[in-house]
Design an enzyme around this catalytic site. Sequence first.
Site, mmCIF file in Angstrom:
data_model
loop_
_atom_site.group_PDB
_atom_site.id
_atom_site.type_symbol
_atom_site.label_atom_id
_atom_site.label_comp_id
_atom_site.label_asym_id
_atom_site.label_seq_id
_atom_site.Cartn_x
_atom_site.Cartn_y
_atom_site.Cartn_z
ATOM 1 N N GLY A 8 75.331 37.855 64.862
ATOM 2 C CA GLY A 8 75.379 36.741 63.101
ATOM 3 C C GLY A 8 74.845 35.880 63.845
ATOM 4 O O GLY A 8 75.100 34.576 63.690
ATOM 5 N N GLY A 11 72.822 32.898 61.681
ATOM 6 C CA GLY A 11 73.800 32.681 59.839
ATOM 7 C C GLY A 11 74.032 31.005 60.681
ATOM 8 O O GLY A 11 73.261 30.523 61.344
ATOM 9 N N GLN A 12 74.326 30.399 59.578
ATOM 10 C CA GLN A 12 74.750 29.237 59.728
ATOM 11 C C GLN A 12 75.248 28.063 61.334
ATOM 12 O O GLN A 12 73.848 27.678 61.940
ATOM 13 C CB GLN A 12 75.509 27.816 59.070
ATOM 14 C CG GLN A 12 75.564 26.500 59.134
ATOM 15 C CD GLN A 12 76.716 25.389 58.615
ATOM 16 O OE1 GLN A 12 77.699 26.759 57.996
ATOM 17 N NE2 GLN A 12 76.524 24.459 58.160
ATOM 18 N N ARG A 36 70.255 41.709 58.510
ATOM 19 C CA ARG A 36 69.949 41.980 57.451
ATOM 20 C C ARG A 36 68.582 41.025 57.533
ATOM 21 O O ARG A 36 67.280 40.918 57.730
ATOM 22 C CB ARG A 36 69.905 42.093 56.138
ATOM 23 C CG ARG A 36 70.677 43.339 55.792
ATOM 24 C CD ARG A 36 70.766 43.781 54.781
ATOM 25 N NE ARG A 36 71.361 42.497 54.242
ATOM 26 C CZ ARG A 36 72.820 43.118 53.425
ATOM 27 N NH1 ARG A 36 73.437 44.092 53.337
ATOM 28 N NH2 ARG A 36 73.834 42.043 52.829
ATOM 29 N N ASP A 53 75.713 45.521 64.185
ATOM 30 C CA ASP A 53 76.412 45.000 63.504
ATOM 31 C C ASP A 53 77.614 45.444 64.102
ATOM 32 O O ASP A 53 77.704 46.764 64.278
ATOM 33 C CB ASP A 53 75.988 46.131 62.438
ATOM 34 C CG ASP A 53 76.414 45.524 60.880
ATOM 35 O OD1 ASP A 53 77.365 45.115 61.488
ATOM 36 O OD2 ASP A 53 76.575 46.597 60.347
ATOM 37 N N TYR A 142 89.020 35.065 52.794
ATOM 38 C CA TYR A 142 88.124 33.953 53.442
ATOM 39 C C TYR A 142 89.134 33.765 54.732
ATOM 40 O O TYR A 142 89.673 34.548 56.090
ATOM 41 C CB TYR A 142 87.707 33.456 53.332
ATOM 42 C CG TYR A 142 86.618 32.568 54.285
ATOM 43 C CD1 TYR A 142 86.267 33.102 55.006
ATOM 44 C CD2 TYR A 142 87.579 31.227 54.510
ATOM 45 C CE1 TYR A 142 85.115 32.330 55.887
ATOM 46 C CE2 TYR A 142 86.693 30.333 55.403
ATOM 47 C CZ TYR A 142 86.078 30.690 56.571
ATOM 48 O OH TYR A 142 85.630 30.320 57.399
ATOM 49 N N LYS A 146 90.510 35.606 58.460
ATOM 50 C CA LYS A 146 90.829 34.583 59.759
ATOM 51 C C LYS A 146 92.502 34.575 60.519
ATOM 52 O O LYS A 146 91.882 34.492 61.582
ATOM 53 C CB LYS A 146 90.624 32.504 59.073
ATOM 54 C CG LYS A 146 88.973 32.627 58.587
ATOM 55 C CD LYS A 146 88.220 33.159 59.807
ATOM 56 C CE LYS A 146 87.263 32.757 59.010
ATOM 57 N NZ LYS A 146 86.045 33.311 59.935
ATOM 58 N N ILE A 172 81.304 22.372 58.096
ATOM 59 C CA ILE A 172 80.357 22.330 59.697
ATOM 60 C C ILE A 172 79.360 21.523 59.187
ATOM 61 O O ILE A 172 78.411 22.884 58.193
ATOM 62 C CB ILE A 172 79.498 23.830 60.051
ATOM 63 C CG1 ILE A 172 81.302 24.427 61.053
ATOM 64 C CG2 ILE A 172 79.280 23.288 60.918
ATOM 65 C CD1 ILE A 172 81.464 23.037 62.032
#
Length: 317
Positions: A8, A11-12, A36, A53, A142, A146, A172
């Site tokens: 990942g 990502g952010q 992707r 992945d 979500y 977690k 974040i």
Amino acid sequence: MKKILVIGSVGQIGSELTLELRNRYGNENVVAGFRRTQPSEELATSGPLENVDATNIEKLAEVIKKYKIDTIYNLAALLSAVAEEKPQLAWNVGVNGLYNILEVAREYKCAVFFPSSIGAFGLSTPLDNTPQDTIQRPGTMYGVTKVTGELLSDYYFKRFGVDTRGLRYPGIISNVTLPGGGTTDYAVEIYYEAIKNKKYTCPLAKGTFLDMMYMPDAIDAGIDIMEADPSKLKHRNAFNITAMSFDPEIIANSIKKHIPDFVMDYNVEPLKQKIAESWPNKMNDSCAREEWGWNPKYDLDTMTRDMLDKIGKKLSK
Ligand code: SER
């Protein structure tokens, strides 16, 4: 020297964390894994890159062997609001992906970083001064992924000795890669809109308090927890960490100190509002402070100054 794989990495959090890991451990020692979305030029050219992945265990094992990886940062996930739209995908990436990573880590003796979240709590949790060890019955997919991730990671540590460590990140705030589909995204968007239009329509209601953190602190935390002396860790998955707690009015007022004619109105999005109301107003992060020295550098006003400065420069290019 560590050999790290970031799952990942576009990502952010991943996009900035990967570059900082390369900075600290050497470019060639940090593999950027992506799925992707194409990585930025900087990410693609500064070190090794692999299309990997977490839901494909064979490819994962191949990459671990190829680079002799000893530490995996697993940052692949769908954020809270989008996970409610696509719960099956959120489970597949968040839980099946993590399971694969833990299995590969068990076999190849890797340490694993797992980012949990304020989303791991729910309405039956004490939402003020939320303790490290408390009720965790989240109402979102979500949150379900977690809590499952926390339990699975602790299980792999206790049962198989896999060195798993995790953090419950708050919202974040960053100025490099935009978040997508999170409940706390408003606290990023507000800065861009303040600079572009001096106006922002907030999707969360006045008085909705949430824990937040500036990206440089989030990155330091992710690196520090993996560097921490294991003999000091009473907890593993996952530590409460926070840097500030505010509602939309408070962040708007912080921006107004720099842009006095900034105005904010509200158009509350019911899904995000419902999710936000089920999350802590402010977590207690004393265990992280005691066990591995967590101590954030940015508060709301120092973050606001830096965000406005960096985004201002980015948008004027
Ligand atoms: N930023 C995340 C979200 O809003 C919370 O961990 O989904």
